[in-house]
Design a protein around this motif. Structure first.
Motif, PDB file in Angstrom:
ATOM      1  N   THR A 108      16.944  -0.662  -7.848  1.00  0.00           N
ATOM      2  CA  THR A 108      16.577  -1.984  -7.706  1.00  0.00           C
ATOM      3  C   THR A 108      15.102  -1.944  -6.833  1.00  0.00           C
ATOM      4  OG1 THR A 108      18.512  -2.777  -7.531  1.00  0.00           O
ATOM      5  CG2 THR A 108      17.077  -4.651  -6.759  1.00  0.00           C
ATOM      6  N   VAL A 109      13.924  -2.765  -7.416  1.00  0.00           N
ATOM      7  CA  VAL A 109      12.540  -2.437  -6.795  1.00  0.00           C
ATOM      8  C   VAL A 109      12.288  -3.901  -6.311  1.00  0.00           C
ATOM      9  CG1 VAL A 109      10.508  -1.784  -7.178  1.00  0.00           C
ATOM     10  CG2 VAL A 109      12.064  -0.430  -8.350  1.00  0.00           C
ATOM     11  N   GLY A 110      11.856  -4.252  -5.236  1.00  0.00           N
ATOM     12  CA  GLY A 110      11.442  -5.260  -4.643  1.00  0.00           C
ATOM     13  C   GLY A 110       9.750  -5.259  -4.103  1.00  0.00           C
ATOM     14  N   TRP A 111       9.027  -5.989  -4.628  1.00  0.00           N
ATOM     15  CA  TRP A 111       7.657  -6.217  -4.231  1.00  0.00           C
ATOM     16  C   TRP A 111       7.276  -7.379  -3.387  1.00  0.00           C
ATOM     17  CZ3 TRP A 111       4.835  -1.736  -4.400  1.00  0.00           C
ATOM     18  CH2 TRP A 111       5.117  -0.869  -5.388  1.00  0.00           C
ATOM     19  N   TRP A 112       6.641  -7.235  -2.374  1.00  0.00           N
ATOM     20  CA  TRP A 112       6.026  -8.585  -1.623  1.00  0.00           C
ATOM     21  C   TRP A 112       5.304  -7.776  -0.709  1.00  0.00           C
ATOM     22  CZ3 TRP A 112      10.481  -6.227  -0.341  1.00  0.00           C
ATOM     23  CH2 TRP A 112      10.831  -6.044   1.082  1.00  0.00           C
ATOM     24  N   SER A 113       4.402  -8.713  -0.016  1.00  0.00           N
ATOM     25  CA  SER A 113       3.303  -8.047   0.836  1.00  0.00           C
ATOM     26  C   SER A 113       3.911  -8.458   2.234  1.00  0.00           C
ATOM     27  CB  SER A 113       1.953  -8.970   0.771  1.00  0.00           C
ATOM     28  OG  SER A 113       1.367  -8.402  -0.606  1.00  0.00           O
ATOM     29  N   HIS A 140       1.509 -11.435  -3.150  1.00  0.00           N
ATOM     30  CA  HIS A 140       0.041 -11.272  -3.575  1.00  0.00           C
ATOM     31  C   HIS A 140      -0.236 -10.764  -4.798  1.00  0.00           C
ATOM     32  CE1 HIS A 140      -3.910  -9.426  -3.337  1.00  0.00           C
ATOM     33  NE2 HIS A 140      -4.261 -10.463  -2.239  1.00  0.00           N
ATOM     34  N   ARG A 141      -1.115 -11.152  -5.635  1.00  0.00           N
ATOM     35  CA  ARG A 141      -1.553 -10.799  -7.081  1.00  0.00           C
ATOM     36  C   ARG A 141      -0.976  -9.025  -6.943  1.00  0.00           C
ATOM     37  NH1 ARG A 141      -3.630 -12.821 -11.489  1.00  0.00           N
ATOM     38  NH2 ARG A 141      -4.316 -11.398 -13.149  1.00  0.00           N
ATOM     39  N   ASN A 142      -1.473  -8.382  -5.782  1.00  0.00           N
ATOM     40  CA  ASN A 142      -1.223  -6.975  -5.982  1.00  0.00           C
ATOM     41  C   ASN A 142       0.396  -6.611  -6.083  1.00  0.00           C
ATOM     42  OD1 ASN A 142      -3.597  -6.804  -5.184  1.00  0.00           O
ATOM     43  ND2 ASN A 142      -3.517  -6.185  -3.219  1.00  0.00           N
ATOM     44  N   ASP A 143       1.063  -7.322  -5.434  1.00  0.00           N
ATOM     45  CA  ASP A 143       2.548  -7.241  -6.010  1.00  0.00           C
ATOM     46  C   ASP A 143       2.806  -7.376  -7.437  1.00  0.00           C
ATOM     47  OD1 ASP A 143       3.313  -7.042  -3.147  1.00  0.00           O
ATOM     48  OD2 ASP A 143       2.882  -9.168  -3.004  1.00  0.00           O
ATOM     49  N   LEU A 144       2.344  -8.268  -8.218  1.00  0.00           N
ATOM     50  CA  LEU A 144       2.593  -8.418  -9.613  1.00  0.00           C
ATOM     51  C   LEU A 144       1.823  -7.223 -10.444  1.00  0.00           C
ATOM     52  CD1 LEU A 144       2.503 -11.675  -8.487  1.00  0.00           C
ATOM     53  CD2 LEU A 144       3.635 -11.689 -10.501  1.00  0.00           C
ATOM     54  N   ILE A 145       0.926  -6.831  -9.881  1.00  0.00           N
ATOM     55  CA  ILE A 145       0.108  -5.480 -10.378  1.00  0.00           C
ATOM     56  C   ILE A 145       1.152  -4.344 -10.280  1.00  0.00           C
ATOM     57  CG2 ILE A 145      -1.839  -3.826 -10.262  1.00  0.00           C
ATOM     58  CD1 ILE A 145      -3.371  -6.319  -9.207  1.00  0.00           C
ATOM     59  N   MET A 146       1.656  -4.085  -9.096  1.00  0.00           N
ATOM     60  CA  MET A 146       2.521  -2.903  -8.794  1.00  0.00           C
ATOM     61  C   MET A 146       3.821  -3.030  -9.697  1.00  0.00           C
ATOM     62  SD  MET A 146       0.815  -0.828  -7.050  1.00  0.00           S
ATOM     63  CE  MET A 146       1.924   0.143  -6.682  1.00  0.00           C
ATOM     64  N   ALA A 173       5.726   7.506  -5.613  1.00  0.00           N
ATOM     65  CA  ALA A 173       4.382   7.985  -5.868  1.00  0.00           C
ATOM     66  C   ALA A 173       3.175   7.286  -5.906  1.00  0.00           C
ATOM     67  CB  ALA A 173       4.470   9.241  -6.965  1.00  0.00           C
ATOM     68  N   ILE A 174       3.581   6.061  -6.921  1.00  0.00           N
ATOM     69  CA  ILE A 174       2.270   5.213  -7.235  1.00  0.00           C
ATOM     70  C   ILE A 174       2.201   4.117  -6.124  1.00  0.00           C
ATOM     71  CG2 ILE A 174       2.587   5.333  -9.694  1.00  0.00           C
ATOM     72  CD1 ILE A 174       4.044   2.270  -9.365  1.00  0.00           C
ATOM     73  N   ALA A 175       3.526   4.059  -5.263  1.00  0.00           N
ATOM     74  CA  ALA A 175       3.413   3.219  -3.994  1.00  0.00           C
ATOM     75  C   ALA A 175       2.445   3.791  -2.770  1.00  0.00           C
ATOM     76  CB  ALA A 175       4.483   2.958  -3.396  1.00  0.00           C
ATOM     77  N   GLU A 176       2.813   5.137  -2.855  1.00  0.00           N
ATOM     78  CA  GLU A 176       2.024   5.848  -1.720  1.00  0.00           C
ATOM     79  C   GLU A 176       0.516   5.799  -2.129  1.00  0.00           C
ATOM     80  OE1 GLU A 176       1.955   7.707   1.908  1.00  0.00           O
ATOM     81  OE2 GLU A 176       3.653   6.631   1.078  1.00  0.00           O
ATOM     82  N   GLN A 177       0.124   6.279  -3.579  1.00  0.00           N
ATOM     83  CA  GLN A 177      -1.085   6.189  -3.901  1.00  0.00           C
ATOM     84  C   GLN A 177      -1.841   4.849  -3.542  1.00  0.00           C
ATOM     85  OE1 GLN A 177      -1.759   6.954  -8.154  1.00  0.00           O
ATOM     86  NE2 GLN A 177      -3.744   7.675  -8.124  1.00  0.00           N
ATOM     87  N   ALA A 178      -1.182   3.730  -3.865  1.00  0.00           N
ATOM     88  CA  ALA A 178      -1.820   2.585  -3.762  1.00  0.00           C
ATOM     89  C   ALA A 178      -1.619   1.982  -2.292  1.00  0.00           C
ATOM     90  CB  ALA A 178      -1.037   1.343  -4.622  1.00  0.00           C
ATOM     91  N   ASN A 179      -1.012   2.818  -1.468  1.00  0.00           N
ATOM     92  CA  ASN A 179      -0.747   2.343   0.039  1.00  0.00           C
ATOM     93  C   ASN A 179      -0.031   0.909  -0.158  1.00  0.00           C
ATOM     94  OD1 ASN A 179      -0.411   2.732   2.722  1.00  0.00           O
ATOM     95  ND2 ASN A 179      -2.658   1.767   3.229  1.00  0.00           N
ATOM     96  N   HIS A 180       0.862   0.702  -0.944  1.00  0.00           N
ATOM     97  CA  HIS A 180       1.439  -0.574  -1.082  1.00  0.00           C
ATOM     98  C   HIS A 180       2.893  -0.252  -1.680  1.00  0.00           C
ATOM     99  CE1 HIS A 180       1.543  -4.977  -1.340  1.00  0.00           C
ATOM    100  NE2 HIS A 180       2.050  -4.991  -2.441  1.00  0.00           N
ATOM    101  N   HIS A 181       3.793  -0.424  -0.814  1.00  0.00           N
ATOM    102  CA  HIS A 181       5.316  -0.145  -0.596  1.00  0.00           C
ATOM    103  C   HIS A 181       6.214  -1.007  -0.918  1.00  0.00           C
ATOM    104  CE1 HIS A 181       2.671   2.881   1.682  1.00  0.00           C
ATOM    105  NE2 HIS A 181       3.372   3.716   0.846  1.00  0.00           N
TER     106      HIS A 181
END
Length: 111
Positions: A85-90, A97-103, A66-74
């Protein structure tokens, strides 16, 4: 938790650059449990969250979605019995990107 979670994502073209590994490492100190990994030569941050059963893990997965969809960053999400297990990268940058650390900070708040 961390001020990172309250930052606004920057999706401008001028912000479209990878963070140097040193900056990522410094920001990770604010994010307990997150680790820097390299998968197929692409840096990402990853954390495993543990739960009592599959339903709790699935509920958490849906909150992250839900937060990923709201931010359009998945993220990459792997849901298993008692574990997500959650993995963030652009994806477009092929790195972090800094956005990944924010998420990641926002993900911690969900747990």
């Amino acid at each position: 938790m961390t001020d990172l979670a309250n930052e606004t994502l920057d999706n401008s073209q001028s912000a479209a650059s990878q963070l140097p590994t040193e900056q990522v490492s410094a920001l990770l100190r604010e994010l307990p449990g997150w680790v820097l990994k390299k998968v197929e030569d692409v840096e990402r941050i990853e954390k495993a969250f543990h739960f009592d059963d599959f339903n709790a893990a699935l509920a958490f997965t849906n909150k992250v979605a839900a937060i990923a969809e709201q931010a359009n960053h998945h993220p990459a999400l792997l849901t298993e019995w008692g574990k997500v297990t959650v993995g963030w990268w652009s994806h477009a940058l092929g790195g972090l990107h800094r956005n990944d650390l924010i998420m990641a900070a926002r993900t911690n708040e969900l747990a």
